[in-house]
Design a protein around this motif. Structure first.
Motif, PDB file in Angstrom:
ATOM      1  N   LYS A 242       0.816  -1.210   0.000  1.00  0.00           N
ATOM      2  CA  LYS A 242       0.000   0.000   0.000  1.00  0.00           C
ATOM      3  C   LYS A 242       0.849   1.260   0.000  1.00  0.00           C
ATOM      4  O   LYS A 242       0.502   2.264  -0.619  1.00  0.00           O
ATOM      5  CB  LYS A 242      -0.925   0.001   1.223  1.00  0.00           C
ATOM      6  N   GLU A 243       1.980   1.212   0.698  1.00  0.00           N
ATOM      7  CA  GLU A 243       2.788   2.417   0.893  1.00  0.00           C
ATOM      8  C   GLU A 243       3.847   2.618  -0.183  1.00  0.00           C
ATOM      9  O   GLU A 243       4.419   3.696  -0.300  1.00  0.00           O
ATOM     10  CB  GLU A 243       3.495   2.367   2.257  1.00  0.00           C
ATOM     11  N   ASP A 244       4.128   1.576  -0.987  1.00  0.00           N
ATOM     12  CA  ASP A 244       5.243   1.685  -1.922  1.00  0.00           C
ATOM     13  C   ASP A 244       5.031   0.727  -3.087  1.00  0.00           C
ATOM     14  O   ASP A 244       4.091  -0.068  -3.103  1.00  0.00           O
ATOM     15  CB  ASP A 244       6.567   1.385  -1.205  1.00  0.00           C
ATOM     16  N   SER A 245       5.942   0.770  -4.044  1.00  0.00           N
ATOM     17  CA  SER A 245       5.841  -0.077  -5.220  1.00  0.00           C
ATOM     18  C   SER A 245       6.264  -1.514  -4.914  1.00  0.00           C
ATOM     19  O   SER A 245       6.854  -1.794  -3.865  1.00  0.00           O
ATOM     20  CB  SER A 245       6.727   0.491  -6.337  1.00  0.00           C
ATOM     21  N   ASP A 246       5.960  -2.412  -5.828  1.00  0.00           N
ATOM     22  CA  ASP A 246       6.367  -3.800  -5.672  1.00  0.00           C
ATOM     23  C   ASP A 246       7.889  -3.894  -5.541  1.00  0.00           C
ATOM     24  O   ASP A 246       8.630  -3.177  -6.229  1.00  0.00           O
ATOM     25  CB  ASP A 246       5.937  -4.623  -6.882  1.00  0.00           C
ATOM     26  N   PHE A 247       8.337  -4.756  -4.648  1.00  0.00           N
ATOM     27  CA  PHE A 247       9.750  -5.068  -4.434  1.00  0.00           C
ATOM     28  C   PHE A 247      10.551  -3.917  -3.807  1.00  0.00           C
ATOM     29  O   PHE A 247      11.785  -3.969  -3.784  1.00  0.00           O
ATOM     30  CB  PHE A 247      10.428  -5.518  -5.734  1.00  0.00           C
ATOM     31  N   ALA A 248       9.878  -2.920  -3.290  1.00  0.00           N
ATOM     32  CA  ALA A 248      10.589  -1.835  -2.587  1.00  0.00           C
ATOM     33  C   ALA A 248      10.823  -2.240  -1.137  1.00  0.00           C
ATOM     34  O   ALA A 248       9.972  -2.865  -0.500  1.00  0.00           O
ATOM     35  CB  ALA A 248       9.785  -0.544  -2.636  1.00  0.00           C
ATOM     36  N   ASN A 249      11.997  -1.887  -0.631  1.00  0.00           N
ATOM     37  CA  ASN A 249      12.344  -2.198   0.756  1.00  0.00           C
ATOM     38  C   ASN A 249      11.976  -1.054   1.696  1.00  0.00           C
ATOM     39  O   ASN A 249      12.015   0.112   1.297  1.00  0.00           O
ATOM     40  CB  ASN A 249      13.853  -2.427   0.895  1.00  0.00           C
ATOM     41  N   PRO A 250      11.726  -1.369   2.955  1.00  0.00           N
ATOM     42  CA  PRO A 250      11.653  -0.321   3.978  1.00  0.00           C
ATOM     43  C   PRO A 250      13.071   0.067   4.372  1.00  0.00           C
ATOM     44  O   PRO A 250      14.049  -0.534   3.908  1.00  0.00           O
ATOM     45  CB  PRO A 250      10.947  -1.034   5.138  1.00  0.00           C
ATOM     46  N   TYR A 251      13.211   1.064   5.228  1.00  0.00           N
ATOM     47  CA  TYR A 251      14.518   1.338   5.818  1.00  0.00           C
ATOM     48  C   TYR A 251      14.948   0.089   6.598  1.00  0.00           C
ATOM     49  O   TYR A 251      14.115  -0.642   7.126  1.00  0.00           O
ATOM     50  CB  TYR A 251      14.453   2.525   6.770  1.00  0.00           C
ATOM     51  N   PHE A 252      16.246  -0.141   6.671  1.00  0.00           N
ATOM     52  CA  PHE A 252      16.715  -1.342   7.357  1.00  0.00           C
ATOM     53  C   PHE A 252      18.082  -1.100   7.981  1.00  0.00           C
ATOM     54  O   PHE A 252      18.769  -0.114   7.689  1.00  0.00           O
ATOM     55  CB  PHE A 252      16.781  -2.534   6.393  1.00  0.00           C
ATOM     56  N   THR A 253      18.485  -2.049   8.828  1.00  0.00           N
ATOM     57  CA  THR A 253      19.806  -2.036   9.430  1.00  0.00           C
ATOM     58  C   THR A 253      20.384  -3.440   9.398  1.00  0.00           C
ATOM     59  O   THR A 253      19.698  -4.408   9.749  1.00  0.00           O
ATOM     60  CB  THR A 253      19.760  -1.556  10.895  1.00  0.00           C
ATOM     61  N   CYS A 254      21.624  -3.552   8.958  1.00  0.00           N
ATOM     62  CA  CYS A 254      22.352  -4.813   8.988  1.00  0.00           C
ATOM     63  C   CYS A 254      23.247  -4.839  10.218  1.00  0.00           C
ATOM     64  O   CYS A 254      23.943  -3.873  10.496  1.00  0.00           O
ATOM     65  CB  CYS A 254      23.235  -4.966   7.746  1.00  0.00           C
ATOM     66  N   TRP A 255      23.223  -5.970  10.908  1.00  0.00           N
ATOM     67  CA  TRP A 255      24.020  -6.126  12.112  1.00  0.00           C
ATOM     68  C   TRP A 255      24.891  -7.371  12.016  1.00  0.00           C
ATOM     69  O   TRP A 255      24.440  -8.418  11.539  1.00  0.00           O
ATOM     70  CB  TRP A 255      23.128  -6.285  13.332  1.00  0.00           C
ATOM     71  N   ALA A 256      26.123  -7.251  12.513  1.00  0.00           N
ATOM     72  CA  ALA A 256      26.935  -8.443  12.697  1.00  0.00           C
ATOM     73  C   ALA A 256      26.369  -9.261  13.838  1.00  0.00           C
ATOM     74  O   ALA A 256      26.165 -10.467  13.729  1.00  0.00           O
ATOM     75  CB  ALA A 256      28.396  -8.052  12.995  1.00  0.00           C
ATOM     76  N   LYS A 257      26.084  -8.593  14.929  1.00  0.00           N
ATOM     77  CA  LYS A 257      25.410  -9.207  16.074  1.00  0.00           C
ATOM     78  C   LYS A 257      24.256  -8.300  16.448  1.00  0.00           C
ATOM     79  O   LYS A 257      24.447  -7.087  16.626  1.00  0.00           O
ATOM     80  CB  LYS A 257      26.361  -9.359  17.258  1.00  0.00           C
ATOM     81  N   TYR A 258      23.059  -8.865  16.537  1.00  0.00           N
ATOM     82  CA  TYR A 258      21.870  -8.054  16.808  1.00  0.00           C
ATOM     83  C   TYR A 258      21.758  -7.844  18.313  1.00  0.00           C
ATOM     84  O   TYR A 258      21.539  -8.784  19.060  1.00  0.00           O
ATOM     85  CB  TYR A 258      20.632  -8.750  16.262  1.00  0.00           C
ATOM     86  N   PHE A 259      21.921  -6.596  18.738  1.00  0.00           N
ATOM     87  CA  PHE A 259      22.007  -6.315  20.178  1.00  0.00           C
ATOM     88  C   PHE A 259      20.606  -6.078  20.757  1.00  0.00           C
ATOM     89  O   PHE A 259      19.894  -5.228  20.324  1.00  0.00           O
ATOM     90  CB  PHE A 259      22.884  -5.087  20.406  1.00  0.00           C
TER      91      PHE A 259
END
Length: 259
Positions: A242-259
């Motif tokens: 609803k909020e964006d086009s097909d295959f669009a990502n939200p903001y995200f964060t990659c972590w080595a270790k998820y704290f």
């Protein structure tokens, strides 16, 4: 077999990309004003040929094909995500941080992938048991080394986008206590976290699934995680949003270790 096909496709696409990189680069612009070159188009054609020959029953969502209106139905199916040249701005500006990206998605999860940086002659890929870094020489693998994310230390190191950094990213890094960061282009940011050179990669800017899937696959295989702003693992095959086009990502964060 899957990873062999991925590697062969990425290396062949990378060779064509480098021919254009070392010659003249003609740039045009898509409807969303993002740049595209003949290298993007030729590389995608090569990758699609390899995937369709080896896996004719698995649909492929590829960046330039989607831009041309060719979007397969992936509902409830495994599918490939392809970005033939991630970091087009780096490529145009004769920087080396551009990559070829191929990933397999199953049940919304990137389960296999390869990220190849032809100008750097380095690739990162998933394996049966984890992830590895490949040094490329003479069109093939020169060395292969297993990689894994780093353990949390006293200093928190971040990697951020060179071309798409934002004030939100800078605020986030201050809030979590980042002591040092480096700016890199393309999906190599995922790989830097995956090989233990950084703890976190925040992305508060627009991305599409083909931008992230291969790097995300490598990161997860190396022991890391990618989460959206809802703190849930980033998923793939997001259509009818609803909020964006097909295959669009939200903001995200990659972590080595998820704290």
């Amino acid at each position: 077999m899957l990873q062999d096909v991925f590697l062969e496709a990425a290396l062949e696409a990378g060779a064509v990309i480098m021919e254009i990189y070392n010659g003249g680069i003609d740039v045009s612009y898509k409807a969303d004003a993002s740049p595209v070159t003949i290298a993007d188009e030729k590389a995608e054609a090569i990758i699609l040929r390899h995937l369709e020959k080896a896996f004719p029953d698995i649909p492929v969502v590829a960046e330039e094909s989607v831009a041309a209106g060719k979007v397969p139905d992936v509902s409830g199916k495994s599918f490939f995500l392809v970005d033939p040249l991630d970091g087009t701005k780096e490529f145009i500006n004769k920087r080396e941080d551009f990559t070829v990206n191929i990933a397999l998605i199953e049940d919304g999860i990137p389960v296999a992938g390869i990220v190849y940086a032809p100008a750097k002659r380095v690739a990162y890929r998933t394996t049966v048991t984890g992830a590895e870094k490949l040094m490329i020489g003479d069109g093939g693998i020169a060395t292969a080394s297993p990689i894994h994310v780093r353990e949390k230390g006293d200093a928190l190191i971040a990697v951020a986008s060179r071309s798409h950094n934002s004030s939100e990213t800078e605020v986030f890094m201050r809030e979590i206590g980042v002591t040092d960061f480096t700016s890199v282009g393309s999906s190599l940011k995922f790989c830097i976290v995956a090989e233990g050179l950084a703890d976190v990669y925040p992305r508060f800017g627009r991305t599409m699934e083909w931008d992230t899937a291969a790097g995300d696959a490598v990161l997860r295989a190396a022991g890391g995680i990618t989460v959206g702003i809802d703190n849930k693992k980033l998923s793939y095959g997001k259509v009818s949003q609803k909020e964006d086009s097909d295959f669009a990502n939200p903001y995200f964060t990659c972590w080595a270790k998820y704290f």
